[in-house]
Design a protein around this motif. Structure first.
Motif, PDB file in Angstrom:
ATOM      1  N   PRO A  78     -21.758  71.071   0.627  1.00 14.01           N
ATOM      2  CA  PRO A  78     -20.473  71.785   0.546  1.00 14.01           C
ATOM      3  C   PRO A  78     -20.551  73.022  -0.367  1.00 14.01           C
ATOM      4  CG  PRO A  78     -20.105  69.441   0.377  1.00 14.01           C
ATOM      5  CD  PRO A  78     -21.589  69.649   0.310  1.00 14.01           C
ATOM      6  N   HIS A  81     -13.840  76.479   6.371  1.00 16.62           N
ATOM      7  CA  HIS A  81     -13.125  75.523   5.520  1.00 16.62           C
ATOM      8  C   HIS A  81     -13.953  75.091   4.316  1.00 16.62           C
ATOM      9  CE1 HIS A  81     -11.190  75.181   9.493  1.00 16.62           C
ATOM     10  NE2 HIS A  81     -10.100  75.192   8.743  1.00 16.62           N
ATOM     11  N   TYR A 132     -11.978  74.341   0.943  1.00 17.97           N
ATOM     12  CA  TYR A 132     -11.220  73.088   1.036  1.00 17.97           C
ATOM     13  C   TYR A 132     -12.157  71.879   0.984  1.00 17.97           C
ATOM     14  CZ  TYR A 132      -8.354  69.341   2.893  1.00 17.97           C
ATOM     15  OH  TYR A 132      -7.706  68.152   3.053  1.00 17.97           O
ATOM     16  N   ASN A 133     -13.236  71.950   1.761  1.00 12.28           N
ATOM     17  CA  ASN A 133     -14.170  70.815   1.799  1.00 12.28           C
ATOM     18  C   ASN A 133     -14.797  70.545   0.435  1.00 12.28           C
ATOM     19  OD1 ASN A 133     -13.727  70.365   4.511  1.00 12.28           O
ATOM     20  ND2 ASN A 133     -15.463  71.618   5.164  1.00 12.28           N
ATOM     21  N   ASN A 175     -13.499  71.327  -2.590  1.00 10.95           N
ATOM     22  CA  ASN A 175     -12.524  70.932  -3.615  1.00 10.95           C
ATOM     23  C   ASN A 175     -11.758  69.652  -3.310  1.00 10.95           C
ATOM     24  OD1 ASN A 175     -13.154  73.114  -5.201  1.00 10.95           O
ATOM     25  ND2 ASN A 175     -11.628  74.419  -4.261  1.00 10.95           N
ATOM     26  N   TYR A 176     -11.514  69.353  -2.046  1.00 12.89           N
ATOM     27  CA  TYR A 176     -10.583  68.266  -1.745  1.00 12.89           C
ATOM     28  C   TYR A 176     -11.168  67.081  -1.000  1.00 12.89           C
ATOM     29  CZ  TYR A 176      -7.258  71.735  -3.252  1.00 12.89           C
ATOM     30  OH  TYR A 176      -6.601  72.671  -3.986  1.00 12.89           O
ATOM     31  N   LYS A 177     -12.307  67.233  -0.401  1.00 10.47           N
ATOM     32  CA  LYS A 177     -12.896  66.099   0.310  1.00 10.47           C
ATOM     33  C   LYS A 177     -13.848  65.364  -0.617  1.00 10.47           C
ATOM     34  CE  LYS A 177     -12.279  66.912   5.028  1.00 10.47           C
ATOM     35  NZ  LYS A 177     -12.861  66.695   6.321  1.00 10.47           N
ATOM     36  N   SER A 178     -13.633  64.067  -0.741  1.00  7.50           N
ATOM     37  CA  SER A 178     -14.485  63.311  -1.653  1.00  7.50           C
ATOM     38  C   SER A 178     -15.786  62.879  -0.975  1.00  7.50           C
ATOM     39  CB  SER A 178     -13.744  62.087  -2.188  1.00  7.50           C
ATOM     40  OG  SER A 178     -13.301  61.294  -1.110  1.00  7.50           O
ATOM     41  N   LEU A 179     -15.745  62.603   0.300  1.00  4.14           N
ATOM     42  CA  LEU A 179     -16.956  62.241   1.035  1.00  4.14           C
ATOM     43  C   LEU A 179     -17.311  63.385   1.970  1.00  4.14           C
ATOM     44  CD1 LEU A 179     -16.157  58.546   1.952  1.00  4.14           C
ATOM     45  CD2 LEU A 179     -17.673  59.376   0.156  1.00  4.14           C
ATOM     46  N   HIS A 180     -18.543  63.802   1.901  1.00  2.00           N
ATOM     47  CA  HIS A 180     -18.994  64.927   2.712  1.00  2.00           C
ATOM     48  C   HIS A 180     -20.042  64.436   3.700  1.00  2.00           C
ATOM     49  CE1 HIS A 180     -16.930  67.565  -0.066  1.00  2.00           C
ATOM     50  NE2 HIS A 180     -17.550  66.952  -1.061  1.00  2.00           N
ATOM     51  N   HIS A 181     -19.775  64.681   4.951  1.00  7.00           N
ATOM     52  CA  HIS A 181     -20.733  64.322   5.984  1.00  7.00           C
ATOM     53  C   HIS A 181     -21.289  65.607   6.594  1.00  7.00           C
ATOM     54  CE1 HIS A 181     -19.526  60.188   5.544  1.00  7.00           C
ATOM     55  NE2 HIS A 181     -18.264  60.549   5.679  1.00  7.00           N
TER      56      HIS A 181
END
Length: 153
Positions: free
Chosen positions: A39, A104, A107-108, A110-116
């Motif tokens: 990210p 995005h 956003y990804n 700062n706000y997504k806790s799991l990243h795929h």
């Protein structure tokens, strides 16, 4: 009537400023780290492409966008630049996925806790940013040459 060397100088200075920022972000993409954060890598690619688009918008339209939304700036650049096709998504799934991830990225991160996000997607995004910067450098120099002739420098 068209002799405005001060305006040309202003355009050239802002072009160089934006391009140096884009080159800085691109240089950070090429660092081999022990820890990987896709990210974060995508955010760096987003910033590199955004700064390159801002440089293009300035050198062609003398326009500073009110928002630095990547999708918005890319679509504005489509009006005059052929280099933008490098960044636009192709008909392949990976291309569309990476374009979406780039748009995005903030956003990804700062706000997504799991990243795929696959490592390959990060490499693909950084490759796009490098190719785009290289093509825009050539296109921008050509445009500045045209502007220099217009402004009788």
């Amino acid at each position: 009537y068209n002799n405005h060397p001060i305006m040309f100088q202003r355009i050239q200075e802002r072009w160089e400023s934006r391009m140096s920022k884009a080159e800085y972000f691109n240089s950070k993409l090429d660092v081999s780290d022990d820890t990987y954060s896709e990210p974060a890598k995508l955010l760096l690619a987003n910033q590199a492409i955004s700064q390159t688009c801002a440089a293009l918008l300035w050198v062609y339209w003398e326009y500073k966008p009110p928002i630095f939304d990547l999708d918005y700036m890319i679509h504005l650049c489509q009006n005059f630049s052929k280099s933008i096709k490098i960044v636009l998504p192709k008909h392949f799934f990976r291309s569309q996925r990476v374009y979406n991830l780039l748009c995005h990225a903030q956003y990804n991160l700062n706000y997504k806790s799991l990243h795929h996000i696959a490592i390959e997607d990060g490499y693909y995004a950084s490759d796009l940013a490098f190719k785009f910067l290289k093509a825009v450098r050539v296109e921008g120099k050509k445009r500045l040459t045209e502007l220099a002739k217009t402004h009788n420098i």
